[in-house]
Enzyme design. Sequence first.
Site, short mmCIF file in Angstrom:
data_model
loop_
_atom_site.label_atom_id
_atom_site.label_comp_id
_atom_site.label_asym_id
_atom_site.label_seq_id
_atom_site.Cartn_x
_atom_site.Cartn_y
_atom_site.Cartn_z
N PRO A 220 42.49 40.16 59.17
CA PRO A 220 41.22 40.43 59.87
C PRO A 220 40.17 41.11 58.98
O PRO A 220 38.98 41.06 59.29
CB PRO A 220 41.64 41.36 61.03
N GLU B 175 41.04 46.24 61.58
CA GLU B 175 41.15 46.24 60.11
C GLU B 175 39.83 45.92 59.43
O GLU B 175 39.51 46.50 58.39
CB GLU B 175 42.25 45.26 59.66
N GLY C 212 50.72 41.86 56.68
CA GLY C 212 50.23 40.77 57.52
C GLY C 212 49.05 41.16 58.40
O GLY C 212 48.50 40.31 59.11
N PHE C 213 48.63 42.42 58.34
CA PHE C 213 47.49 42.87 59.15
C PHE C 213 46.19 42.88 58.35
O PHE C 213 45.16 43.29 58.87
CB PHE C 213 47.72 44.28 59.70
N HIS D 195 55.20 41.31 58.99
CA HIS D 195 55.46 42.64 58.43
C HIS D 195 56.18 42.56 57.09
O HIS D 195 56.74 43.56 56.63
CB HIS D 195 56.32 43.47 59.40
N GLN E 155 48.06 48.85 57.81
CA GLN E 155 49.39 49.29 58.25
C GLN E 155 50.52 48.42 57.71
O GLN E 155 51.55 48.93 57.29
CB GLN E 155 49.42 49.34 59.77
N PHE E 156 50.31 47.11 57.72
CA PHE E 156 51.30 46.17 57.17
C PHE E 156 50.55 45.03 56.48
O PHE E 156 49.43 44.67 56.88
CB PHE E 156 52.19 45.59 58.28
#
Lengths: 324, 367
Positions: A87, A58, A83-84, A127, A80-81
């Site tokens: 980073p 990310e 919580g991602f 997510h 993508q989500f």
Amino acid sequence: MLTLCQALNRGLRRAMEDDDKVVLLGEDVGRLGGVFRVTDGLQKDFGEARVMDSTLAESGIVGTAIGLALRGYRPVCEIQFDGFVYPAFNQIVSQLAKMRARTNGRTSLPVVVRIPVGGGIGAVEHHSESNEAYFAHTAGLRVVYCASADDAHWMIRQAIAGDDPVIFYEPKRRYWVKGEVTPEDAGPPLPLDRARVVRRGSDVTLLTYGGMVATCVAAAETAAQEGRDVEVIDLRSISPLDVRTVEESVRRTGRAVVVHEAPTFAGFGAEIAAQVMTRCFYSLEAPVERVGGFNLPYPPAKVEEEYLPDLDRVLDAVDRVLAG
Amino acid sequence: MSTSTITSTADLPRTSDGCIQFVTPDGQLRTDASVDHDALGRLIRDLYRGMRLARRFDDEAFALQRQGELGLWLQCRGQEAAQVGSIAAVRADDFVFPSYREHAAALWRGIRPADLLRQWRGVANSGWDPEPYSFHIYTLVLAAQLLHATGYALGVQRDGSDTVVVTYFGDGAASEGDASEAMNIAATNQAPVVFFCQNNHWAISTPSSSQSRTPIHRRAAGFGLRSEQVDGNDVLAVHAVTSALTEHVRSGGGPALIEAITYRMGGHSTSDDPTRYRTDSELEAWRAKDPVTRVEALMHAQGWSDDAFLDEVQAEADELAARTRRECLALQAPDLADAFATVLADVPQLLQEERDAFVAYRDSFLD
């Protein structure tokens, strides 16, 4: 009628047709069309040079988007989500957000970071998060939330066409909900940084955004059956905040409830409550109420319905501000 | 042979541990007799001039910090060969993403002393407009710029341009996740990037031996980059290796990594106290490998310099120092009220209200 997801897809397609500097990058956005299919078919039609399947990194997605923007491109990243995104936090907060100010206004970074956001879809941990307060707290970013198919279509196009970095939140639970999309020739859409009054009312103002807009409208309709006239404002842009629309409404109704999925503690609702308190103090008939998630890590899916604000919790808060 | 025509590194002279070296620390030339002696002499005089000017500028900036005119300074002393050798080997339109200690490379590109100092005097958060110099502003959060360079290179690829992107980082920054992400993304996309690592042995107080179990250049194999290790205090070797790998990248060969072994002769910054973590004997050993005196010995031995040339460079360096001091002292603090207009493309209502309130408050103290 398009789903919010399809409306985003069409908006991205139009943006790519309008400007060949628009490129998309993210995990699985190409051949797969993204895990939510928001970019479905775009790589097939625009090629791999414009719709890039990124490596699974990310920080790399946002960091390379910054480089592309410095080269004159208008990258649209997909995280993508929700919580991602962490980073990529340094690249967003220290690099993307600050570049214009660091260069004394000389260097624009027209980068859009799309983030599927929020809960209510029975997902596993990381997510279902609502992390807008982190980015709203960062000068140099625009932070917006779409809540309907129409807004999704037009707001993504506006975000891409603008010269500022935009954190663009897409409420996952609304991806599959259909709505009309205003045609091209129907006049200019509402500016990206403006709130929308989605339901007029005179007794209480509900201030909300994203996945909670539909919940608040449902609550307002239920309240109407009990003779309470509830106004609902979809803030759409939380940074910058359209404080004028908020102020105009609360001065009229004298009561305000802020509703969001994120934890109320140090959540964005705290900022709205403070703005309302200083701007509308002499119009207020009751303290500003906040309805949101609890100050917990997002809970397992089987109990998320208790964690998330729902119609009843919103109505409870409406009762409290009307009780005085 | 001029080092700028080298496109292969296979035949370059190496030390016993495989590090490319043209000139020994005592100034002996290791290349063979096929060298075009005059051309090499011209090149070495240019590079020497760049290094001497950088060192004089760096010394003056250090003095300005000690005199309270700069808040902080990060010396490039000891790293002049790594920087000048590399920047001189690439085309003027090859786009550079520096870290924050690349003063010698920046001066070579023509960036003014005032622009190099303003950030450290505390009157701005960056120094110069990158476009005319093809040289991005400094990045202080380590390794973030490696991803910017890689993204810029993805754009270069899409433009069909033959520009190469060069990015500088250090042995400490190599430990950052962004460094690995950038090399991997560059490799998977065959993006035209040269990753130039100045291994100066110290990340503040942490030695490079604590940052990495294997030499940094060996990571390249894992990512799929071409790589070389070079004596970073040998300006000719750095120039040759950078020329070769830049042309390799330009010709579509994919990204490359250069690890230049050098040494940070000063502290990390003027706030650092290196006597707490490294020995005088280590410093002495590296002083004997100094990149500037090495070239002076080489030029003397080869008959490439005379007193007139050395005097001329000395005079130019003194003039640069005077100009540096003059430009530094002329740098004025900005008006904070102007910052509000630099955050977004327009000034939103709330930000305008904050600005107006700040200005009104400040003005209330006047007269």
